[in-house]
Write a protein that holds these residues in place. Sequence first.
Motif, PDB file in Angstrom:
ATOM      1  N   VAL A 274       6.999  10.499   9.599  1.00 11.15           N
ATOM      2  CA  VAL A 274       6.874  11.442   8.490  1.00 11.15           C
ATOM      3  C   VAL A 274       7.741  10.994   7.315  1.00 11.15           C
ATOM      4  CG1 VAL A 274       7.300  13.819   7.748  1.00 11.15           C
ATOM      5  CG2 VAL A 274       6.315  13.378  10.007  1.00 11.15           C
ATOM      6  N   GLY A 275       8.935  10.486   7.640  1.00 10.12           N
ATOM      7  CA  GLY A 275       9.836  10.027   6.585  1.00 10.12           C
ATOM      8  C   GLY A 275       9.256   8.874   5.790  1.00 10.12           C
ATOM      9  N   GLU A 276       8.605   7.947   6.491  1.00 10.99           N
ATOM     10  CA  GLU A 276       7.996   6.804   5.815  1.00 10.99           C
ATOM     11  C   GLU A 276       6.811   7.252   4.965  1.00 10.99           C
ATOM     12  OE1 GLU A 276       7.092   3.001   4.474  1.00 10.99           O
ATOM     13  OE2 GLU A 276       8.914   3.859   5.327  1.00 10.99           O
ATOM     14  N   THR A 277       6.039   8.223   5.475  1.00  8.11           N
ATOM     15  CA  THR A 277       4.912   8.744   4.699  1.00  8.11           C
ATOM     16  C   THR A 277       5.412   9.448   3.439  1.00  8.11           C
ATOM     17  OG1 THR A 277       3.557   9.027   6.679  1.00  8.11           O
ATOM     18  CG2 THR A 277       2.926  10.295   4.730  1.00  8.11           C
TER      19      THR A 277
ATOM     20  N   LEU B 106       6.136   9.385  -2.478  1.00  6.57           N
ATOM     21  CA  LEU B 106       7.031   9.322  -3.641  1.00  6.57           C
ATOM     22  C   LEU B 106       6.788   8.033  -4.417  1.00  6.57           C
ATOM     23  CD1 LEU B 106       9.356  10.777  -5.089  1.00  6.57           C
ATOM     24  CD2 LEU B 106      10.956   9.450  -3.686  1.00  6.57           C
ATOM     25  N   GLU B 107       6.589   6.937  -3.712  1.00  5.98           N
ATOM     26  CA  GLU B 107       6.294   5.665  -4.368  1.00  5.98           C
ATOM     27  C   GLU B 107       4.974   5.727  -5.136  1.00  5.98           C
ATOM     28  OE1 GLU B 107       6.390   2.470  -1.554  1.00  5.98           O
ATOM     29  OE2 GLU B 107       8.329   3.093  -0.748  1.00  5.98           O
ATOM     30  N   LEU B 108       3.979   6.413  -4.565  1.00  5.45           N
ATOM     31  CA  LEU B 108       2.693   6.548  -5.242  1.00  5.45           C
ATOM     32  C   LEU B 108       2.858   7.176  -6.619  1.00  5.45           C
ATOM     33  CD1 LEU B 108       0.291   7.845  -2.427  1.00  5.45           C
ATOM     34  CD2 LEU B 108       0.289   5.578  -3.468  1.00  5.45           C
ATOM     35  N   MET B 109       3.768   8.126  -6.731  1.00  2.00           N
ATOM     36  CA  MET B 109       3.983   8.818  -8.004  1.00  2.00           C
ATOM     37  C   MET B 109       4.639   7.918  -9.037  1.00  2.00           C
ATOM     38  SD  MET B 109       5.313  12.586  -6.812  1.00  2.00           S
ATOM     39  CE  MET B 109       5.356  13.189  -8.512  1.00  2.00           C
TER      40      MET B 109
ATOM     41  N   GLU C 176       3.155  -4.832  -1.089  1.00  2.00           N
ATOM     42  CA  GLU C 176       4.238  -3.987  -0.599  1.00  2.00           C
ATOM     43  C   GLU C 176       4.071  -2.528  -0.987  1.00  2.00           C
ATOM     44  OE1 GLU C 176       5.214  -4.789  -4.793  1.00  2.00           O
ATOM     45  OE2 GLU C 176       4.412  -5.976  -3.146  1.00  2.00           O
ATOM     46  N   ARG C 177       3.059  -2.193  -1.779  1.00  2.00           N
ATOM     47  CA  ARG C 177       2.842  -0.804  -2.188  1.00  2.00           C
ATOM     48  C   ARG C 177       2.445   0.061  -0.991  1.00  2.00           C
ATOM     49  NH1 ARG C 177       0.056  -0.953  -8.268  1.00  2.00           N
ATOM     50  NH2 ARG C 177       2.002  -1.455  -9.347  1.00  2.00           N
TER      51      ARG C 177
ATOM     52  N   ARG D 139       0.536  -1.383   2.618  1.00  2.00           N
ATOM     53  CA  ARG D 139       1.423  -1.593   3.767  1.00  2.00           C
ATOM     54  C   ARG D 139       1.260  -0.513   4.839  1.00  2.00           C
ATOM     55  NH1 ARG D 139       5.664   0.774   0.419  1.00  2.00           N
ATOM     56  NH2 ARG D 139       6.744   2.413   1.609  1.00  2.00           N
ATOM     57  N   GLY D 140       0.413   0.498   4.581  1.00  2.00           N
ATOM     58  CA  GLY D 140       0.098   1.496   5.595  1.00  2.00           C
ATOM     59  C   GLY D 140       0.979   2.727   5.620  1.00  2.00           C
ATOM     60  N   ALA D 141       1.855   2.892   4.641  1.00  2.00           N
ATOM     61  CA  ALA D 141       2.722   4.077   4.626  1.00  2.00           C
ATOM     62  C   ALA D 141       1.925   5.345   4.339  1.00  2.00           C
ATOM     63  CB  ALA D 141       3.823   3.908   3.574  1.00  2.00           C
ATOM     64  N   VAL D 142       0.888   5.229   3.512  1.00  2.00           N
ATOM     65  CA  VAL D 142       0.017   6.354   3.179  1.00  2.00           C
ATOM     66  C   VAL D 142      -1.424   5.883   3.305  1.00  2.00           C
ATOM     67  CG1 VAL D 142      -0.640   8.061   1.418  1.00  2.00           C
ATOM     68  CG2 VAL D 142       1.728   7.254   1.541  1.00  2.00           C
TER      69      VAL D 142
END
Length: 284
Positions: free
Chosen positions: A3-6, A11-14, A75-76, A80-83
């Motif tokens: 959940v933390g990585e997601t 946040l990175e998407l924004m 790396e976005r 990278r699979g974070a979202v």
Amino acid sequence: MTVGETGRGMLELMRPVNVIAASVLTFIGAFVAGGVGEEPVAVVAAVAATGLAVGAGNAINDYFDREIDRINQPERAIPRGAVSPRGALVFSVVLFAGAVALALTLPVRAIAIAAINLLALIAYTEVFKGLPGLGNALVAYLVGSTFLFGAAAVGEIGPAVVLFVLAGTATLTREIIKDVEDIEGDREEGLNTLPIAIGERRALVVAAVLLVLAVVASPVPFLRGEFGIAYLLVVVPADAVMLAAAYESFEDPTVGQSRLKYGMFLASLAFIVGRAALDVSLTV
């Protein structure tokens, strides 16, 4: 994926730096229009709406751009699979909804600007991004319009028009340089950006000419008597930083477009200083 990585991925998407920057530009527009003290609630709503809209636009851009990013920016969050792509799309819709709700509390002129900008943010990647120059021009308009939006939120856009034009021109320069930086991935995806259409060096020349025009126009608020010498003392170094960045982009587009952003922020500061100095002179 935790959940933390997601959460970090969303946040990175924004693009938090971009969100903060755009929000600050909206505040500057309201400040230059002289409405921060008179309409504080409207200013807060406009600033928050801008932040949410920019975050939503960045998220949906990453959703549509996910295949290009596997080449240019692996790396976005999505590559990278974070979202997940679906998660990014839903997140963007939620942010857009928040921006719309806040914008509807503002004057009609501000609502009109917000409506145009929201449609532009959604259409950018799918419709305009691959068209030589047009995608760049749309992004330039969106950045410059944050000043108009802030001014319209307090009821007066006149003082922000010059700032809109200057910021838009400088942003167009930066966007062209960024396309030179991303040319490899854009070719892989079959996009027809300006550097691909006319060549990298010619595109950089176009960018440099546009920036020179913006720099030449930058003294206009002083010449028209809107701001005093304090404005010039800040805008001249900003012009120097931007011109140096444009020159450097011929050797290293990545460094050039990054430094150009700092010059743009310094130019925005010039308008703050100019308005603040004007307010002080009026109270003396």
